[in-house]
Design a protein around this motif. Structure first.
Motif, short mmCIF file in Angstrom:
data_model
loop_
_atom_site.label_atom_id
_atom_site.label_comp_id
_atom_site.label_asym_id
_atom_site.label_seq_id
_atom_site.Cartn_x
_atom_site.Cartn_y
_atom_site.Cartn_z
N GLN A 97 0.85 -1.19 0.00
CA GLN A 97 0.00 0.00 0.00
C GLN A 97 0.89 1.25 0.00
OE1 GLN A 97 -3.18 -0.15 -0.32
NE2 GLN A 97 -3.72 2.01 -0.10
N VAL A 98 0.55 2.21 -0.83
CA VAL A 98 1.30 3.45 -0.96
C VAL A 98 0.35 4.62 -0.77
CG1 VAL A 98 2.63 4.90 -2.53
CG2 VAL A 98 3.01 2.43 -2.50
N GLU A 99 0.80 5.63 -0.07
CA GLU A 99 0.05 6.86 0.07
C GLU A 99 0.88 8.02 -0.44
OE1 GLU A 99 -1.96 5.70 4.29
OE2 GLU A 99 -2.42 7.68 3.48
N VAL A 100 0.20 8.99 -1.03
CA VAL A 100 0.83 10.20 -1.56
C VAL A 100 0.10 11.39 -0.95
CG1 VAL A 100 1.37 11.52 -3.62
CG2 VAL A 100 1.45 9.02 -3.69
N VAL A 101 0.84 12.24 -0.27
CA VAL A 101 0.21 13.34 0.47
C VAL A 101 0.85 14.66 0.08
CG1 VAL A 101 -0.31 14.27 2.74
CG2 VAL A 101 -0.28 11.78 2.39
N GLU A 102 0.01 15.60 -0.36
CA GLU A 102 0.49 16.95 -0.70
C GLU A 102 0.25 17.90 0.45
OE1 GLU A 102 -1.72 15.55 -4.58
OE2 GLU A 102 -2.12 15.55 -2.42
N SER A 103 1.02 18.98 0.46
CA SER A 103 0.80 20.06 1.42
C SER A 103 1.37 21.35 0.85
CB SER A 103 1.46 19.75 2.77
OG SER A 103 2.86 19.60 2.61
N GLY A 104 0.99 22.47 1.47
CA GLY A 104 1.60 23.74 1.09
C GLY A 104 0.71 24.68 0.31
N GLY A 105 -0.50 24.26 -0.02
CA GLY A 105 -1.39 25.17 -0.72
C GLY A 105 -1.88 26.28 0.19
N LEU A 133 4.22 30.34 -3.44
CA LEU A 133 3.84 29.19 -2.64
C LEU A 133 4.84 28.07 -2.91
CD1 LEU A 133 -0.05 28.93 -3.11
CD2 LEU A 133 1.15 29.48 -0.99
N ARG A 134 5.03 27.24 -1.90
CA ARG A 134 5.89 26.06 -2.07
C ARG A 134 5.07 24.83 -1.70
NH1 ARG A 134 11.27 24.51 -2.39
NH2 ARG A 134 11.96 22.74 -1.11
N LEU A 135 4.85 24.00 -2.69
CA LEU A 135 4.10 22.77 -2.47
C LEU A 135 5.06 21.62 -2.20
CD1 LEU A 135 1.47 22.99 -5.36
CD2 LEU A 135 1.41 24.04 -3.10
N SER A 136 4.62 20.72 -1.35
CA SER A 136 5.41 19.52 -1.04
C SER A 136 4.54 18.28 -1.21
CB SER A 136 5.91 19.57 0.41
OG SER A 136 6.73 20.68 0.64
N CYS A 137 5.19 17.19 -1.55
CA CYS A 137 4.48 15.92 -1.72
C CYS A 137 5.40 14.80 -1.26
CB CYS A 137 4.09 15.73 -3.18
SG CYS A 137 3.54 14.06 -3.59
N VAL A 138 4.89 13.96 -0.39
CA VAL A 138 5.66 12.83 0.09
C VAL A 138 4.92 11.54 -0.21
CG1 VAL A 138 4.71 13.03 2.41
CG2 VAL A 138 6.86 11.82 2.06
N ALA A 139 5.65 10.54 -0.65
CA ALA A 139 5.09 9.21 -0.89
C ALA A 139 5.67 8.25 0.14
CB ALA A 139 5.43 8.72 -2.29
N ASN A 169 1.76 13.38 -8.60
CA ASN A 169 1.67 12.08 -9.27
C ASN A 169 3.05 11.42 -9.23
OD1 ASN A 169 2.01 10.52 -12.12
ND2 ASN A 169 -0.05 10.30 -11.30
N VAL A 170 3.08 10.15 -8.87
CA VAL A 170 4.37 9.46 -8.76
C VAL A 170 4.31 8.09 -9.41
CG1 VAL A 170 5.05 10.68 -6.67
CG2 VAL A 170 3.77 8.56 -6.47
N GLU A 208 3.95 1.07 -10.45
CA GLU A 208 2.61 1.53 -10.11
C GLU A 208 2.56 3.06 -10.13
OE1 GLU A 208 2.11 -2.26 -7.02
OE2 GLU A 208 1.98 -0.20 -6.29
N ASN A 209 1.39 3.59 -10.43
CA ASN A 209 1.21 5.05 -10.51
C ASN A 209 0.19 5.48 -9.46
OD1 ASN A 209 -0.45 7.52 -11.86
ND2 ASN A 209 1.73 7.61 -12.36
N TYR A 210 0.51 6.55 -8.74
CA TYR A 210 -0.37 7.02 -7.68
C TYR A 210 -0.56 8.53 -7.77
CZ TYR A 210 0.25 2.52 -5.38
OH TYR A 210 0.24 1.18 -5.08
N TRP A 211 -1.76 8.95 -7.37
CA TRP A 211 -2.11 10.37 -7.26
C TRP A 211 -2.34 10.72 -5.79
CZ3 TRP A 211 -2.27 13.75 -11.31
CH2 TRP A 211 -2.33 13.23 -12.60
N GLY A 212 -1.99 11.95 -5.46
CA GLY A 212 -2.38 12.46 -4.17
C GLY A 212 -3.79 13.00 -4.21
N GLN A 213 -4.26 13.48 -3.06
CA GLN A 213 -5.63 13.98 -2.96
C GLN A 213 -5.75 15.42 -3.45
OE1 GLN A 213 -7.35 11.11 -2.64
NE2 GLN A 213 -8.69 12.12 -1.18
#
Length: 120
Positions: A1-9, A18-24, A96-97, A107-112
């Motif tokens: 299971q993989v999760e992708v989470v964005e932040s910074g908006g 703005l600086r956006l971050s994304c961690v998988a 997207n990762v 595998e390809n994943y999108w954040g929320q």
């Protein structure tokens, strides 16, 4: 299971940054391409920028000269530094990762998504 989470908006005035971050995280052996896309109200999702594991970058014309994508491979993280923001940059920004899982599958994943609003 993989999760992708964005932040910074957030909300910023025209000309701001703005600086956006994304961690998988999860069952990850390696990450290939990491990218940012955006979707404005009533419009299709579009590519903003993408970066390969080796650091090769590609930008949409609208992002060139204003946005910078970067990544930290050790932390499975990708960033998007957005400068000189315009009202037309207002959108939900998605990470997207492309992940190579511990099982060896690609595998390809999108954040929320994270909302960025540029308004005076």
């Amino acid at each position: 299971q993989v999760e992708v989470v964005e932040s910074g908006g957030g909300l910023v005035h025209p000309g701001g940054s703005l600086r956006l971050s994304c961690v998988a995280f999860g069952s990850i052996l390696n990450i290939a391409n990491m990218g940012w896309y955006r979707q404005a109200p009533g419009k299709q999702r579009e590519l903003v920028a993408i970066i390969t594991r080796g650091g090769i970058t590609t930008y949409a014309d609208s992002a060139k000269g204003r946005f910078t994508i970067s990544r930290d491979n050790a932390k499975n993280t990708v960033f998007l530094q957005m400068n000189s923001l315009k009202p037309e940059d207002t959108a939900v920004y998605y990470c997207n990762v492309d992940i190579i899982s511990r099982a060896g599958t690609l595998e390809n994943y999108w954040g929320q998504g994270t909302q960025a609003t540029v308004s005076s």
